[in-house]
Design a protein around this motif. Structure first.
Motif, short mmCIF file in Angstrom:
data_model
loop_
_atom_site.label_atom_id
_atom_site.label_comp_id
_atom_site.label_asym_id
_atom_site.label_seq_id
_atom_site.Cartn_x
_atom_site.Cartn_y
_atom_site.Cartn_z
N ASP A 233 23.94 10.26 68.31
CA ASP A 233 22.75 10.84 67.70
C ASP A 233 21.93 11.68 68.68
N PHE A 234 22.13 11.45 69.97
CA PHE A 234 21.44 12.25 70.98
C PHE A 234 22.20 12.12 72.29
N ILE A 235 21.99 13.10 73.17
CA ILE A 235 22.54 13.07 74.53
C ILE A 235 21.38 12.74 75.47
N SER A 236 21.62 11.83 76.40
CA SER A 236 20.56 11.49 77.35
C SER A 236 21.05 11.68 78.78
N TYR A 237 20.11 12.06 79.62
CA TYR A 237 20.39 12.23 81.05
C TYR A 237 19.06 12.25 81.79
N HIS A 238 19.12 12.28 83.11
CA HIS A 238 17.93 12.32 83.96
C HIS A 238 17.88 13.64 84.71
N GLN A 239 16.69 14.00 85.15
CA GLN A 239 16.54 15.26 85.88
C GLN A 239 15.59 15.07 87.06
N TYR A 240 16.15 15.09 88.26
CA TYR A 240 15.36 14.97 89.48
C TYR A 240 15.45 16.21 90.36
N LEU A 241 15.92 17.32 89.79
CA LEU A 241 16.12 18.54 90.57
C LEU A 241 16.91 18.24 91.85
N ILE A 242 18.03 17.58 91.65
CA ILE A 242 18.88 17.26 92.79
C ILE A 242 20.33 17.51 92.41
N ASP A 243 21.06 18.13 93.29
CA ASP A 243 22.48 18.40 93.08
C ASP A 243 23.27 17.38 93.89
N THR A 244 23.76 16.33 93.23
CA THR A 244 24.45 15.26 93.95
C THR A 244 25.83 15.67 94.44
N SER A 245 26.28 16.86 94.06
CA SER A 245 27.57 17.32 94.57
C SER A 245 27.44 17.91 95.97
N SER A 246 26.20 18.15 96.40
CA SER A 246 25.98 18.74 97.73
C SER A 246 25.79 17.63 98.76
N ASP A 247 25.60 18.03 100.00
CA ASP A 247 25.33 17.10 101.09
C ASP A 247 24.09 16.27 100.75
N PRO A 248 24.17 14.93 100.79
CA PRO A 248 23.00 14.10 100.47
C PRO A 248 21.76 14.45 101.28
N ASP A 249 21.96 14.95 102.48
CA ASP A 249 20.82 15.33 103.32
C ASP A 249 20.15 16.61 102.84
N LYS A 250 20.80 17.29 101.89
CA LYS A 250 20.24 18.53 101.35
C LYS A 250 19.71 18.31 99.93
N TRP A 251 19.14 17.13 99.68
CA TRP A 251 18.66 16.77 98.35
C TRP A 251 17.51 17.64 97.89
N GLN A 252 16.91 18.42 98.79
CA GLN A 252 15.78 19.26 98.42
C GLN A 252 16.18 20.65 97.96
N THR A 253 17.46 20.95 97.85
CA THR A 253 17.89 22.32 97.61
C THR A 253 17.39 22.90 96.29
N LEU A 254 17.19 22.07 95.27
CA LEU A 254 16.74 22.58 93.97
C LEU A 254 15.24 22.43 93.75
N LYS A 255 14.53 21.88 94.70
CA LYS A 255 13.11 21.60 94.49
C LYS A 255 12.28 22.87 94.30
N GLU A 256 12.75 23.97 94.85
CA GLU A 256 12.04 25.24 94.69
C GLU A 256 12.62 26.06 93.54
N ASN A 257 13.32 25.38 92.63
CA ASN A 257 13.94 26.06 91.50
C ASN A 257 13.81 25.23 90.22
N PRO A 258 12.59 24.86 89.81
CA PRO A 258 12.47 24.09 88.57
C PRO A 258 12.95 24.84 87.35
N ALA A 259 12.99 26.17 87.42
CA ALA A 259 13.45 26.97 86.28
C ALA A 259 14.92 26.71 85.97
N VAL A 260 15.64 26.02 86.84
CA VAL A 260 17.05 25.74 86.60
C VAL A 260 17.23 24.92 85.33
#
Length: 483
Positions: A233-260
């Protein structure tokens, strides 16, 4: 002449209980002098964008097992006018597996607390299928009967249980799907009982991020499911502006791109269509910018304001889509205070995050055209979100910077004001969530009265908008004399 008069009147500030910001002439002048970039937000109240697709500020994802708050906190939560609240139930927390004895009543108070302050409940249901079935403690049929009876009991007592979200952040979709199938079958059995309230809607896969790979894999398994009674009936997910496929130390890469997040609905529609599945709503049941115990390098105080401005920005892009509803997360996070709505859950002293939600809840239900000349394509800079009805025009503006430090000299230019504003004086009320306090109630920092807007226009004050600062301006017709 009108703009000049408004600027002059605007220096008459409220000084008692000013909330965020003193509003004094001296402080405004000093801050303005330090500002470096001019900004104009234009609001056209004759150009309706229609009703908001969901009610901003009124969807809450509550922390698990947490509900014993002080009276002031409960009052503050009630002030939001919540439409939907996400709560948590785990099978083994309400059922003694050893004695095979139900313990449903352990969570009645928890559910009642949120049912009493919200129109609908969304339950995150953790079935414990793994390990109870996968390790042989229960047969599938035994666990099915136990969970059917449990869900039915809660649905009878709390008819506003409307959504059930299967599991939480399971990393292995192949291992997850048997749990989802088990749970939709439990939901179907309970719905067949015709209990009070709406039929329960079931959804998943509740991923930790928006991931086309894992959501797509879930949809592949659902499309291949031959059960004629299958449900999504619905799709659910979370959004923390984080790309877990990248280096964990680079968790901030999407923080300046909320429009994503602005393309999530289109991507979901594409995935569903490609598999011959009907389009269903999406629920973003956790949202934020500080996953787990993460923090920026600016310290807790700055992060509290980043959280507020970031969530306002995410919601801005979700409000531009249809059938995507995000939930604010959360009242009191067990590990990371940056996500908290209150400094203390007993006293109800608000953090910037709660005050931002309160600002959102103060917006009327119809959105109007708003533009800002200092908002980047990725979503860094000044936002404008306007809403109105016949007797109220409200505009939120904020400066989302993540950890950047640009300040703006910002003004709001109104046009197309409703007829009521042309025929009577207008009360201007201004609120601010700024870096001068991390714990203060949201109160007007300034109020004044201007004459009728005979031309339907008004140019507001030019004021500093610091990094991750938020403002709300409310215009209402009044019989009060011009200040």
């Amino acid at each position: 002449m009108v703009a000049t008069m408004a600027l002059a009147i605007g220096t008459i500030a409220l000084t008692s209980g000013a909330g965020y910001g003193s509003g004094s002439v001296a402080s405004l002048s000093a801050a303005t002098a330090a500002a470096s970039v001019a900004n104009t937000v234009r609001v056209d109240v004759s150009d309706s964008l229609g009703a908001f697709p969901f009610s901003p500020g009124r969807q809450l994802s509550a922390a698990p097992n947490s509900w014993k708050y002080g009276m002031a906190t409960n009052t503050a939560l009630a002030q939001l006018g919540l439409t939907q609240t996400r709560v948590w139930l785990e099978f083994q927390q309400a059922y003694d597996v050893t004695s095979r004895t139900p313990q449903y009543s352990k969570w009645y108070d928890y559910l009642q607390a949120y049912a009493s302050r919200s129109k609908e409940l969304l339950v995150n249901w953790r079935s414990d299928y793994d390990p109870l079935v996968t390790k042989g403690t229960f047969t599938r049929a035994e666990l099915f009967a136990a969970e059917r009876d449990m869900l039915a009991d809660y649905k009878r007592r709390f008819p506003t249980i409307t959504y059930l979200e299967s599991e939480n952040e399971q990393p292995d979709i192949a291992a997850y799907y048997p749990m989802y199938k088990f749970t939709y079958q439990v939901v179907n059995a309970v719905n067949a009982m015709n209990l009070p309230g709406p039929k329960i809607k079931i959804g998943g896969p509740t991923t930790d991020i928006f991931t086309t790979y894992r959501i797509g894999k879930f949809l592949d398994l659902y499309a291949a499911d031959t059960d004629p009674e299958k449900r999504l009936d619905f799709i659910s997910y979370h959004q923390y502006l984080i790309d877990t496929s990248s280096d964990p130390d680079k968790w901030q890469t999407l923080k300046e791109n909320p429009a994503v997040v602005s393309t999530e609905r289109a991507q979901l529609d594409s995935m569903l269509t490609a598999r011959g599945l009907p389009k269903v709503p999406a629920l973003v049941t956790e949202a934020g910018v500080f996953p787990h115990d993460r923090a920026s390098n600016l310290g807790l105080s700055a992060d509290l304001h980043i959280q507020a401005a970031a969530l306002a920005s995410l919601y801005y892009y979700y409000l531009g889509q249809t059938s995507v509803t995000p939930f604010h997360w959360t009242i009191d996070h067990p590990d990371n205070d940056r996500k908290d709505m209150f400094a203390d859950r007993a006293t109800g002293v608000p953090r910037p995050y709660y005050n931002m939600m309160l600002m959102q809840s103060m917006l009327p239900g119809t959105r109007y055209s708003t533009t800002s000349d200092q908002l980047s394509a990725k979503g860094i800079g000044v936002y404008g979100l306007a809403a109105a009805d016949a007797d109220k025009v409200a505009v939120m503006t904020w400066n989302y910077q993540w950890t950047q430090q640009t300040t703006y000299d910002s003004r709001i230019v109104f046009s197309g004001l409703p007829a009521a504003f042309k025929l009577s004086n207008v009360l201007v009320t201004r609120y601010k969530i700024g870096d001068d306090s991390d714990t203060a109630a949201l109160k007007p920092v300034e109020q004044f009265v201007i004459g009728p807007r005979t031309a339907g226009s008004y140019t507001g004050q030019t004021l500093p908008l610091k990094p991750n600062e938020l403002r709300l301006v409310v215009l209402t017709p009044t019989k009060q004399p011009v200040s």
